[in-house]
Design a protein around this motif. Structure first.
Motif, PDB file in Angstrom:
ATOM      1  N   LEU A  64       2.292 -24.283   9.771  1.00  0.00           N
ATOM      2  CA  LEU A  64       2.495 -24.217   8.319  1.00  0.00           C
ATOM      3  C   LEU A  64       2.733 -22.779   7.867  1.00  0.00           C
ATOM      4  N   ILE A  65       1.951 -21.838   8.405  1.00  0.00           N
ATOM      5  CA  ILE A  65       2.095 -20.435   8.025  1.00  0.00           C
ATOM      6  C   ILE A  65       3.406 -19.873   8.569  1.00  0.00           C
ATOM      7  N   ALA A  66       3.685 -20.125   9.861  1.00  0.00           N
ATOM      8  CA  ALA A  66       4.886 -19.563  10.488  1.00  0.00           C
ATOM      9  C   ALA A  66       6.153 -20.044   9.795  1.00  0.00           C
ATOM     10  N   ALA A  67       6.200 -21.318   9.409  1.00  0.00           N
ATOM     11  CA  ALA A  67       7.382 -21.861   8.744  1.00  0.00           C
ATOM     12  C   ALA A  67       7.511 -21.330   7.320  1.00  0.00           C
ATOM     13  N   ALA A  68       6.389 -21.260   6.600  1.00  0.00           N
ATOM     14  CA  ALA A  68       6.427 -20.757   5.222  1.00  0.00           C
ATOM     15  C   ALA A  68       6.942 -19.327   5.175  1.00  0.00           C
ATOM     16  N   LYS A  69       6.556 -18.510   6.160  1.00  0.00           N
ATOM     17  CA  LYS A  69       7.011 -17.120   6.207  1.00  0.00           C
ATOM     18  C   LYS A  69       8.524 -17.031   6.364  1.00  0.00           C
ATOM     19  N   GLU A  70       9.141 -18.053   6.985  1.00  0.00           N
ATOM     20  CA  GLU A  70      10.595 -18.077   7.158  1.00  0.00           C
ATOM     21  C   GLU A  70      11.290 -18.863   6.047  1.00  0.00           C
ATOM     22  N   HIS A  71      10.525 -19.296   5.026  1.00  0.00           N
ATOM     23  CA  HIS A  71      11.050 -20.087   3.908  1.00  0.00           C
ATOM     24  C   HIS A  71      11.648 -21.400   4.400  1.00  0.00           C
ATOM     25  N   ILE A  72      10.990 -22.033   5.375  1.00  0.00           N
ATOM     26  CA  ILE A  72      11.429 -23.307   5.922  1.00  0.00           C
ATOM     27  C   ILE A  72      10.265 -24.284   5.825  1.00  0.00           C
ATOM     28  N   GLY A  73      10.491 -25.455   5.224  1.00  0.00           N
ATOM     29  CA  GLY A  73       9.420 -26.424   5.042  1.00  0.00           C
ATOM     30  C   GLY A  73       9.117 -27.206   6.307  1.00  0.00           C
ATOM     31  N   VAL A  74       7.853 -27.539   6.494  1.00  0.00           N
ATOM     32  CA  VAL A  74       7.409 -28.382   7.601  1.00  0.00           C
ATOM     33  C   VAL A  74       6.701 -29.603   7.025  1.00  0.00           C
ATOM     34  N   GLU A  75       7.038 -30.789   7.547  1.00  0.00           N
ATOM     35  CA  GLU A  75       6.363 -32.022   7.140  1.00  0.00           C
ATOM     36  C   GLU A  75       5.852 -32.713   8.390  1.00  0.00           C
ATOM     37  N   PHE A  76       4.549 -33.024   8.427  1.00  0.00           N
ATOM     38  CA  PHE A  76       3.960 -33.677   9.581  1.00  0.00           C
ATOM     39  C   PHE A  76       3.964 -35.186   9.398  1.00  0.00           C
ATOM     40  N   ILE A  77       4.027 -35.907  10.493  1.00  0.00           N
ATOM     41  CA  ILE A  77       3.909 -37.363  10.452  1.00  0.00           C
ATOM     42  C   ILE A  77       2.476 -37.728  10.076  1.00  0.00           C
ATOM     43  N   GLY A  78       2.348 -38.672   9.144  1.00  0.00           N
ATOM     44  CA  GLY A  78       1.030 -39.211   8.847  1.00  0.00           C
ATOM     45  C   GLY A  78       0.101 -38.305   8.095  1.00  0.00           C
ATOM     46  N   ARG A  79       0.612 -37.294   7.372  1.00  0.00           N
ATOM     47  CA  ARG A  79      -0.271 -36.391   6.649  1.00  0.00           C
ATOM     48  C   ARG A  79      -1.075 -37.178   5.627  1.00  0.00           C
TER      49      ARG A  79
END
Length: 272
Positions: free
Chosen positions: A72-87
Motif C-alpha cells: 500500500l505504501i510503495a504503490a501510493a508513493k508512485e501514485h498508483i492504486g492497489v486493490e486487494f481481493i476480499g478487502r
C-alpha cells in the motif's frame, strides 16, 4: 508441514501481458514470487505475490499481511492504486499447505499499461519494507490507493481529505480541561450541556488535524490543509465547488501522502 501465502491484488494501471519475477527481501529472508495468474485473471490485470516455506499457518498469514501493508505504501508513493481481493470481511491473504495451489480469478478489467520494470519496482519496494501499519495508517493508505482508480475529481478529493482525517484521530482532552468544562456546566442551561460535555472529552476535528500536521509537516502545510478542509465542507454541506476540485484533489494527495509517510516513520511512543 510448511505453509505458503498468496496476496492477490490489482493496480490502477494495466501491466505487461507476461510477468514473473523472484524478489528477495532486504533482510535476506524467504524469496517471494511475483506473477500473473492464468485464466480470466490474466485479462483482468490481477497479480499474485507468493511466498512458501513458512513454519506455521500464523507465520504465513502475518507475513502476507505485512506485505499488503508495505505494498500500500510503495504503490501510493508512485501514485498508483492497489486493490486487494476480499478487502474487508474476507481476508485477501490466502494461506495453504506448501505443494497445494489455490488461485481464484476474480476482478474486472481495468484500462492503461505499466512496463514490467515499473511493476517489479513497486513490488520490490514493498517486499523490502519491513513496516507494519497501524489500523489508522492502513485506512489512510487504502483511501489514497482507492483514489488512483477511475472516479470523479470530487470523489478523489474527498477520499484524500479523509485519508488525512484517518491519520489525525481526535485525542482525549486533558483532565484540567475537563474539570474546567464541568465547572462551566454547573452554571449554564441544560440544552447546551451536551455539546460542552462532548467538548470536555474530545478535541475538535480541526484541532486534531492542525496539531498533527503542524507536528509532522509544519505550519505552512497545516494552513494549506485547513483551506482544503473548508472546501471539503462547502462541497459536502452546500454542494459548492463541484467541477472545480481537480487541483484541490492534487493538493490533498500531496499533503496526505507526505503525512502518511511521516506518520509511518515517526518514532515509537510519539502519539500519532
Amino acid at each position: 508441514m510448511l505453509f505458503c501465502f498468496e496476496v492477490r491484488f490489482r493496480i490502477s494501471r494495466p501491466i505487461p501481458d507476461r510477468l514473473e519475477q523472484e524478489i528477495r527481501s532486504a533482510t535476506g529472508g524467504r524469496p517471494m514470487r511475483l506473477w500473473r495468474p492464468f485464466g480470466a485473471a490474466r485479462d483482468e490485470r490481477w497479480l499474485t505475490i507468493e511466498s512458501c516455506s513458512h513454519a506455521t499457518f500464523e507465520e504465513a498469514r502475518d507475513s502476507g499481511v505485512q506485505v499488503e501493508d508495505a505494498l500500500l505504501i510503495a504503490a501510493a508513493k508512485e501514485h498508483i492504486g492497489v486493490e486487494f481481493i476480499g478487502r474487508g470481511a474476507v481476508s485477501s491473504v490466502s494461506v495453504f499447505p506448501e505443494g497445494q495451489t489455490d488461485v481464484v480469478d476474480p476482478g474486472a478489467p481495468l484500462p492503461v499499461p505499466l512496463k514490467d520494470k515499473e511493476v517489479i519496482k513497486i513490488v520490490t519496494a514493498a517486499v523490502q519494507n519491513a513496516s507494519t501499519l497501524t489500523e489508522n495508517q492502513r485506512i489512510a493508505a487504502e483511501l489514497l490507493n482507492d483514489s488512483f482508480f477511475e472516479m470523479s475529481p470530487e470523489a478523489r478529493f474527498l477520499l484524500r481529505i479523509s485519508a488525512v482525517e484517518a491519520l489525525c484521530p481526535q485525542a482525549n482532552q486533558t483532565v484540567a480541561f475537563g474539570n474546567l468544562v464541568n465547572r462551566v456546566l454547573a452554571s449554564i442551561p441544560t440544552k447546551i450541556k451536551g455539546a460542552l460535555e462532548w467538548l470536555a472529552k474530545k478535541q475538535s476535528v480541526r484541532s486534531a488535524y492542525m496539531s498533527q500536521i503542524k507536528r509532522l509537516l509544519g505550519n505552512a502545510k497545516a494552513r494549506r490543509f485547513d483551506k482544503l478542509y473548508k472546501q471539503r465542507s462547502k462541497l459536502l454541506h452546500d454542494g459548492r465547488g463541484r467541477g472545480t476540485l481537480g487541483e484541490a484533489a492534487n493538493s490533498a494527495l500531496e499533503i496526505a501522502l507526505e503525512l502518511l509517510l511521516a506518520n509511518v516513520q515517526a518514532k515509537p511512543g510519539v502519539r500519532p
